[in-house]
Design a protein around this motif. Structure first.
Motif, PDB file in Angstrom:
ATOM      1  N   ALA A  37      -5.426   9.046   3.918  1.00  0.00           N
ATOM      2  CA  ALA A  37      -5.743   8.423   2.904  1.00  0.00           C
ATOM      3  C   ALA A  37      -4.592   7.272   2.410  1.00  0.00           C
ATOM      4  N   GLY A  38      -5.180   6.179   2.027  1.00  0.00           N
ATOM      5  CA  GLY A  38      -4.329   5.223   1.329  1.00  0.00           C
ATOM      6  C   GLY A  38      -4.855   4.403   0.340  1.00  0.00           C
ATOM      7  N   ILE A  39      -4.046   3.663  -0.304  1.00  0.00           N
ATOM      8  CA  ILE A  39      -4.523   3.073  -1.621  1.00  0.00           C
ATOM      9  C   ILE A  39      -3.512   1.639  -1.494  1.00  0.00           C
ATOM     10  N   ARG A  40      -4.437   0.424  -1.625  1.00  0.00           N
ATOM     11  CA  ARG A  40      -3.704  -0.655  -1.747  1.00  0.00           C
ATOM     12  C   ARG A  40      -3.407  -1.161  -3.024  1.00  0.00           C
ATOM     13  N   ARG A  41      -2.415  -2.164  -3.133  1.00  0.00           N
ATOM     14  CA  ARG A  41      -2.151  -2.677  -4.276  1.00  0.00           C
ATOM     15  C   ARG A  41      -3.168  -2.966  -5.460  1.00  0.00           C
ATOM     16  N   GLY A  42      -4.227  -3.464  -4.853  1.00  0.00           N
ATOM     17  CA  GLY A  42      -5.269  -3.816  -5.553  1.00  0.00           C
ATOM     18  C   GLY A  42      -6.300  -2.711  -5.980  1.00  0.00           C
ATOM     19  N   GLY A  43      -5.876  -1.661  -5.493  1.00  0.00           N
ATOM     20  CA  GLY A  43      -6.578  -0.418  -5.789  1.00  0.00           C
ATOM     21  C   GLY A  43      -7.773   0.078  -4.857  1.00  0.00           C
ATOM     22  N   SER A  44      -7.974  -0.720  -3.839  1.00  0.00           N
ATOM     23  CA  SER A  44      -8.957  -0.125  -2.892  1.00  0.00           C
ATOM     24  C   SER A  44      -8.356   0.898  -2.151  1.00  0.00           C
ATOM     25  N   LYS A  45      -9.326   1.704  -1.594  1.00  0.00           N
ATOM     26  CA  LYS A  45      -8.887   3.015  -0.958  1.00  0.00           C
ATOM     27  C   LYS A  45      -9.253   3.211   0.441  1.00  0.00           C
ATOM     28  N   SER A 104       0.934  -1.160  -0.010  1.00  0.00           N
ATOM     29  CA  SER A 104       0.183  -0.174   0.142  1.00  0.00           C
ATOM     30  C   SER A 104       0.879   1.208  -0.076  1.00  0.00           C
ATOM     31  N   VAL A 105       0.334   2.287  -0.536  1.00  0.00           N
ATOM     32  CA  VAL A 105       0.839   3.752  -0.254  1.00  0.00           C
ATOM     33  C   VAL A 105      -0.110   4.690   0.397  1.00  0.00           C
ATOM     34  N   GLY A 106       0.161   5.363   1.398  1.00  0.00           N
ATOM     35  CA  GLY A 106      -0.675   6.166   1.907  1.00  0.00           C
ATOM     36  C   GLY A 106      -0.010   7.701   2.276  1.00  0.00           C
ATOM     37  N   TRP A 107      -0.966   8.597   2.520  1.00  0.00           N
ATOM     38  CA  TRP A 107      -0.659   9.895   2.807  1.00  0.00           C
ATOM     39  C   TRP A 107      -0.922  10.114   4.340  1.00  0.00           C
ATOM     40  N   GLN A 135      -5.294  14.548  -4.028  1.00  0.00           N
ATOM     41  CA  GLN A 135      -5.935  15.663  -4.386  1.00  0.00           C
ATOM     42  C   GLN A 135      -6.807  16.222  -3.289  1.00  0.00           C
ATOM     43  N   MET A 136      -6.469  17.256  -2.891  1.00  0.00           N
ATOM     44  CA  MET A 136      -7.152  18.294  -1.553  1.00  0.00           C
ATOM     45  C   MET A 136      -8.048  19.150  -2.127  1.00  0.00           C
ATOM     46  N   ALA A 188      -9.439   8.681   6.099  1.00  0.00           N
ATOM     47  CA  ALA A 188      -9.947   9.297   7.188  1.00  0.00           C
ATOM     48  C   ALA A 188     -11.404   9.912   7.240  1.00  0.00           C
ATOM     49  N   ASP A 189     -12.260   9.834   8.113  1.00  0.00           N
ATOM     50  CA  ASP A 189     -13.337  10.390   8.178  1.00  0.00           C
ATOM     51  C   ASP A 189     -13.433  11.975   8.123  1.00  0.00           C
ATOM     52  N   SER A 190     -12.591  12.491   8.430  1.00  0.00           N
ATOM     53  CA  SER A 190     -12.093  14.056   8.489  1.00  0.00           C
ATOM     54  C   SER A 190     -12.090  14.475   6.912  1.00  0.00           C
ATOM     55  N   VAL A 191     -11.450  13.637   6.198  1.00  0.00           N
ATOM     56  CA  VAL A 191     -11.266  14.001   4.483  1.00  0.00           C
ATOM     57  C   VAL A 191     -12.353  13.512   3.519  1.00  0.00           C
ATOM     58  N   LYS A 192     -13.118  12.356   4.083  1.00  0.00           N
ATOM     59  CA  LYS A 192     -13.948  11.925   3.036  1.00  0.00           C
ATOM     60  C   LYS A 192     -14.677  13.065   2.105  1.00  0.00           C
ATOM     61  N   GLY A 193     -14.954  12.624   1.034  1.00  0.00           N
ATOM     62  CA  GLY A 193     -15.665  13.704   0.157  1.00  0.00           C
ATOM     63  C   GLY A 193     -14.933  15.133   0.156  1.00  0.00           C
ATOM     64  N   ARG A 194     -13.704  15.163   0.282  1.00  0.00           N
ATOM     65  CA  ARG A 194     -12.881  16.278   0.055  1.00  0.00           C
ATOM     66  C   ARG A 194     -11.543  16.059  -0.563  1.00  0.00           C
ATOM     67  N   PHE A 195     -11.065  14.912  -0.128  1.00  0.00           N
ATOM     68  CA  PHE A 195      -9.632  14.557  -0.810  1.00  0.00           C
ATOM     69  C   PHE A 195     -10.036  13.032  -1.557  1.00  0.00           C
ATOM     70  N   THR A 196      -8.935  12.882  -2.541  1.00  0.00           N
ATOM     71  CA  THR A 196      -9.056  11.659  -3.432  1.00  0.00           C
ATOM     72  C   THR A 196      -7.494  11.236  -3.526  1.00  0.00           C
ATOM     73  N   ILE A 197      -7.239   9.975  -3.240  1.00  0.00           N
ATOM     74  CA  ILE A 197      -5.948   9.443  -3.473  1.00  0.00           C
ATOM     75  C   ILE A 197      -6.019   8.619  -4.623  1.00  0.00           C
ATOM     76  N   SER A 198      -5.183   8.809  -5.667  1.00  0.00           N
ATOM     77  CA  SER A 198      -4.898   7.911  -6.883  1.00  0.00           C
ATOM     78  C   SER A 198      -3.485   7.804  -7.152  1.00  0.00           C
ATOM     79  N   ARG A 199      -3.470   6.854  -8.274  1.00  0.00           N
ATOM     80  CA  ARG A 199      -1.820   6.625  -8.668  1.00  0.00           C
ATOM     81  C   ARG A 199      -1.880   6.600 -10.243  1.00  0.00           C
ATOM     82  N   GLU A 200      -0.591   6.822 -10.448  1.00  0.00           N
ATOM     83  CA  GLU A 200      -0.336   6.834 -11.787  1.00  0.00           C
ATOM     84  C   GLU A 200       0.903   5.796 -12.043  1.00  0.00           C
ATOM     85  N   ASN A 201       0.476   4.578 -12.402  1.00  0.00           N
ATOM     86  CA  ASN A 201       1.371   3.318 -12.315  1.00  0.00           C
ATOM     87  C   ASN A 201       2.684   3.615 -13.161  1.00  0.00           C
TER      88      ASN A 201
END
Length: 115
Positions: A48-56, A32-35, A80-81, A59-72
């Motif tokens: 926020a974190g993203i696992r190898r399989g892509g699941s994300k 996984s990779v996390g912030w 993105q905040m 934290a409750d405090s950032v849901k709906g405002r932050f998005t984690i993504s990756r460019e393999n």
């Protein structure tokens, strides 16, 4: 494994920033990779974190405002905040977790949100 975090800065409340975490290795080889973030006097917390399989996860405090993504192809993970709040002010750190619970950390990038 080396992680290079960038993209922090000063922004007004309601604004946006995009953080980047560039890894020296293949990010798909990481579990996984996390912030994470740490404000003065506070413990470091997972944002926020993203696992190898892509699941994300977020934290409750950032849901709906932050998005984690990756460019393999670039071995880069983004955070993105949007709709930033003063309470989002902190040093943000990139983390990569490998097999055997081995963790690598990048240097922090400072995010300051003014009211």
């Amino acid at each position: 494994v080396q992680l290079q975090a960038s993209g922090g800065g000063l922004v007004q409340a309601g604004g946006s920033l995009r953080l980047s975490c560039a890894a020296s290795g293949n990010i798909l080889s990481f579990n996984s990779v996390g912030w994470y973030r740490q404000a003065p006097g506070n413990k470091r917390e997972l944002v926020a974190g993203i696992r190898r399989g892509g699941s994300k996860t977020y934290a409750d405090s950032v849901k709906g405002r932050f998005t984690i993504s990756r460019e393999n192809a670039k071995n880069t993970v983004y955070l993105q905040m949007n709709t930033l709040k003063p309470e989002d002010t902190a040093d943000y750190y990139c983390n990569a977790q490998l097999s055997g619970n081995v963790n690598y950390w990048g240097q922090g990038t400072q995010v300051t949100v003014s009211s």
